[in-house]
Design a protein around this motif. Sequence first.
Motif, PDB file in Angstrom:
ATOM      1  N   GLY A 162       0.802  -1.218   0.000  1.00  0.00           N
ATOM      2  CA  GLY A 162       0.000   0.000   0.000  1.00  0.00           C
ATOM      3  C   GLY A 162       0.834   1.267   0.000  1.00  0.00           C
ATOM      4  O   GLY A 162       0.283   2.380   0.054  1.00  0.00           O
ATOM      5  N   LEU A 163       2.158   1.127  -0.082  1.00  0.00           N
ATOM      6  CA  LEU A 163       3.030   2.296  -0.076  1.00  0.00           C
ATOM      7  C   LEU A 163       2.839   3.120  -1.351  1.00  0.00           C
ATOM      8  O   LEU A 163       2.865   2.596  -2.455  1.00  0.00           O
ATOM      9  CB  LEU A 163       4.497   1.863   0.030  1.00  0.00           C
ATOM     10  CG  LEU A 163       5.536   2.981  -0.093  1.00  0.00           C
ATOM     11  CD1 LEU A 163       5.438   3.955   1.082  1.00  0.00           C
ATOM     12  CD2 LEU A 163       6.958   2.398  -0.192  1.00  0.00           C
ATOM     13  N   ILE A 164       2.655   4.427  -1.169  1.00  0.00           N
ATOM     14  CA  ILE A 164       2.536   5.366  -2.278  1.00  0.00           C
ATOM     15  C   ILE A 164       3.550   6.475  -2.064  1.00  0.00           C
ATOM     16  O   ILE A 164       3.576   7.109  -1.002  1.00  0.00           O
ATOM     17  CB  ILE A 164       1.111   5.954  -2.356  1.00  0.00           C
ATOM     18  CG1 ILE A 164       0.082   4.838  -2.610  1.00  0.00           C
ATOM     19  CG2 ILE A 164       1.029   7.014  -3.445  1.00  0.00           C
ATOM     20  CD1 ILE A 164      -1.360   5.306  -2.489  1.00  0.00           C
ATOM     21  N   SER A 165       4.416   6.689  -3.053  1.00  0.00           N
ATOM     22  CA  SER A 165       5.434   7.725  -2.930  1.00  0.00           C
ATOM     23  C   SER A 165       5.763   8.276  -4.309  1.00  0.00           C
ATOM     24  O   SER A 165       5.094   7.938  -5.293  1.00  0.00           O
ATOM     25  CB  SER A 165       6.695   7.163  -2.249  1.00  0.00           C
ATOM     26  OG  SER A 165       7.259   6.119  -3.035  1.00  0.00           O
ATOM     27  N   THR A 166       6.763   9.117  -4.398  1.00  0.00           N
ATOM     28  CA  THR A 166       7.158   9.670  -5.691  1.00  0.00           C
ATOM     29  C   THR A 166       8.656   9.480  -5.906  1.00  0.00           C
ATOM     30  O   THR A 166       9.437   9.410  -4.952  1.00  0.00           O
ATOM     31  CB  THR A 166       6.824  11.167  -5.809  1.00  0.00           C
ATOM     32  OG1 THR A 166       7.469  11.877  -4.748  1.00  0.00           O
ATOM     33  CG2 THR A 166       5.325  11.383  -5.747  1.00  0.00           C
ATOM     34  N   ILE A 167       9.015   9.394  -7.175  1.00  0.00           N
ATOM     35  CA  ILE A 167      10.416   9.307  -7.592  1.00  0.00           C
ATOM     36  C   ILE A 167      10.727  10.560  -8.397  1.00  0.00           C
ATOM     37  O   ILE A 167       9.993  10.901  -9.324  1.00  0.00           O
ATOM     38  CB  ILE A 167      10.649   8.054  -8.454  1.00  0.00           C
ATOM     39  CG1 ILE A 167      10.320   6.782  -7.666  1.00  0.00           C
ATOM     40  CG2 ILE A 167      12.079   8.006  -8.976  1.00  0.00           C
ATOM     41  CD1 ILE A 167      10.276   5.535  -8.525  1.00  0.00           C
ATOM     42  N   GLU A 168      11.784  11.234  -8.033  1.00  0.00           N
ATOM     43  CA  GLU A 168      12.172  12.450  -8.737  1.00  0.00           C
ATOM     44  C   GLU A 168      13.018  12.108  -9.964  1.00  0.00           C
ATOM     45  O   GLU A 168      13.884  11.225  -9.911  1.00  0.00           O
ATOM     46  CB  GLU A 168      12.970  13.372  -7.814  1.00  0.00           C
ATOM     47  CG  GLU A 168      12.208  13.825  -6.579  1.00  0.00           C
ATOM     48  CD  GLU A 168      11.040  14.735  -6.905  1.00  0.00           C
ATOM     49  OE1 GLU A 168      11.160  15.535  -7.870  1.00  0.00           O
ATOM     50  OE2 GLU A 168      10.015  14.654  -6.207  1.00  0.00           O
ATOM     51  N   ILE A 169      12.752  12.795 -11.066  1.00  0.00           N
ATOM     52  CA  ILE A 169      13.549  12.641 -12.281  1.00  0.00           C
ATOM     53  C   ILE A 169      14.515  13.818 -12.373  1.00  0.00           C
ATOM     54  O   ILE A 169      14.103  14.977 -12.409  1.00  0.00           O
ATOM     55  CB  ILE A 169      12.656  12.602 -13.537  1.00  0.00           C
ATOM     56  CG1 ILE A 169      11.653  11.458 -13.434  1.00  0.00           C
ATOM     57  CG2 ILE A 169      13.513  12.464 -14.798  1.00  0.00           C
ATOM     58  CD1 ILE A 169      12.254  10.091 -13.333  1.00  0.00           C
ATOM     59  N   GLY A 170      15.807  13.515 -12.393  1.00  0.00           N
ATOM     60  CA  GLY A 170      16.820  14.560 -12.428  1.00  0.00           C
ATOM     61  C   GLY A 170      17.107  15.050 -13.829  1.00  0.00           C
ATOM     62  O   GLY A 170      16.706  14.448 -14.834  1.00  0.00           O
ATOM     63  N   ASP A 171      17.841  16.152 -13.902  1.00  0.00           N
ATOM     64  CA  ASP A 171      18.173  16.744 -15.192  1.00  0.00           C
ATOM     65  C   ASP A 171      19.007  15.804 -16.058  1.00  0.00           C
ATOM     66  O   ASP A 171      18.847  15.758 -17.278  1.00  0.00           O
ATOM     67  CB  ASP A 171      18.931  18.059 -14.986  1.00  0.00           C
ATOM     68  CG  ASP A 171      18.048  19.164 -14.427  1.00  0.00           C
ATOM     69  OD1 ASP A 171      16.822  18.947 -14.344  1.00  0.00           O
ATOM     70  OD2 ASP A 171      18.584  20.231 -14.078  1.00  0.00           O
TER      71      ASP A 171
END
Length: 614
Positions: free
Chosen positions: A19-28
């Motif tokens: 049930g984990l919900i998170s975000t992944i950042e996309i770098g330059d």
Amino acid sequence: MSKATIVNNKVLYVNLSSGLISTIEIGDVERRRYIGGKGLALKLMHDNIEQGVDPLSPQNILIMMTGPAAGTAAPAGGRFAIVGKSPLTGIFVSSFVGGRFGLSLKKAGFDGIMLTGKADKPSYIRINNNDVSICDASDLWGMDTYDFQEARKEDGDWVVIGPAGENLVKYAVIASDKRVAARAGLGAVMGSKNLKGIVAKGSSKFMPADPELFKKSLKIAQKKVLAHDNTGRALRELGTPQNVRIYGTTSIMPVRNFSKPSFDRLEDISAEKIRDEHKVKNHGCTGCAIKCGRYGNYGGKKMISPEYETIAMMGPNLMISDITKIAGWNEKLNRLGLDSISTGSTIGFAMELTEKGMMDTPLAFGDSSKIDELLDDIANRRGLGNELAEGVKRLSDKYGGKEFANHVKGLALAAYDPRGCTGQGLGYATANAGGSQLSGSTHATEVNSYLHPHGTRAKAHFVKLMQDVTDVVNSAIFCIQTEYPFLEENPAYKITPKPVLQFFMRNFPALAAATVDLSDYCNLLSGLLGFKIKHGELYKVGERIFNLERYLNCREGIDRKDDTLPENMLKTPTEEGWAIVKLDKMLKQYYRLRGWDKNGQPKTKLLENLLIIR
């Protein structure tokens, strides 16, 4: 790099088990090296998946990713990519689809979504701007893709699976509106996760990082799309079924499970007959000016008109010429969530097995009476349908007939017989997904005689070129139909007489490939993302993405033994119009051009130079 307002630089991560919900950042750095779409999805796959994962296990990862063009007026830019490990082939594959979901996901604040785990009951994911939740879908399980989306359209824009995905049919699709991400069974991956669908709704707005450059580039690009005969006229007038006459008269369209080079009832299934007798009306992906799709009236019912691939694989491949029946099967396939190419190929293979006494079924070439029921049986894994749900390769493993089991790496060949366009044979053999027409296709240049349809001359150069260019297009994301106007509506190409182009392409392929003009893609992406992308850098992006996918598949065991074709296609043909596919000769040259070793493995130096590994 300038901060672009055309992308969110965030990917939603959902673990359905925990049930984990998170975000992944996309770098330059990742954005510049992989652009978006297929490229970024493969990079995330590389960084997060373990080697040897079972495609139907909770540990498999499924990624849906938009490109920078989504939400803009860029030609055919509304599509999105779906990437995962295929239950049909056991290797990494990508599929692309229109519909509105990709744009809505982006407007909700995410460029993509990465899924892993397995829900403990049928579920769907709701995304409303940054509010994300996992919801119960128990009462929705079993619904077809059309009825489901119609019943829940007020919730937002969906991607969904049908009964085929729920029942883990190895070539189940994922649907968005009435479009599907087809081929290698990623719908079964969703089904294995107990995920019926994902719905997105958002309110974000986007603008190019360099509006003036994008506006200028867009004006030029749109003019080329409308000026080119294929995208400005033929696709709008006839759609992809225009290929029925073209490939049906050049020994390329599959007939009788790829055993014959021609079909004597070709006109019954032609695009011209569909246009003239079935009251066709155009439609297209979100924001697309080409509008190659169409609705038609078949037997008094308005339905999506079938594409060339469906017509070929469910028609001549089965020795059937009733376009109304084919249109009805196309609707049923879409509703059930089945890939039409793999379905037609598997049924055709079963028909030939039956004819040769190797399998006991009621199926026969030319007999359409069993098909309707069989499609339901495949999607619901009943009786004979349960066996056919496993695909051509597994059927041949059980019953034999490998010499006429028409697949590469487990993926059924698309509707282009390589004995009529031998470069396409090399394209099939080396496509990362297997027998796909959407990776390095050369059939168009061969059927138009820029490259000779038979033989090996220049084929390796142009297969590699088109594979790399197509991976750029599938990462931006533009539709691959834009390759025609963007590559062919440039002055140098247009003013050069065809005989001169033929001579140049056939005899100096390295120079010809090096002079291919990618400026429209470069300029559009530079305007969208806000940093200058030159021709050489963009081509390197495509090369990087293609080799990354090959590297991932080599980790799963892919090598030279898998870069092959069905046995019948490597033998001297007896039919007029066909030629032997001299695959070994083309492969050796292709491997050298790629910088791979003799076993088809990318060399370490190449992977380091492409910044895939350190």
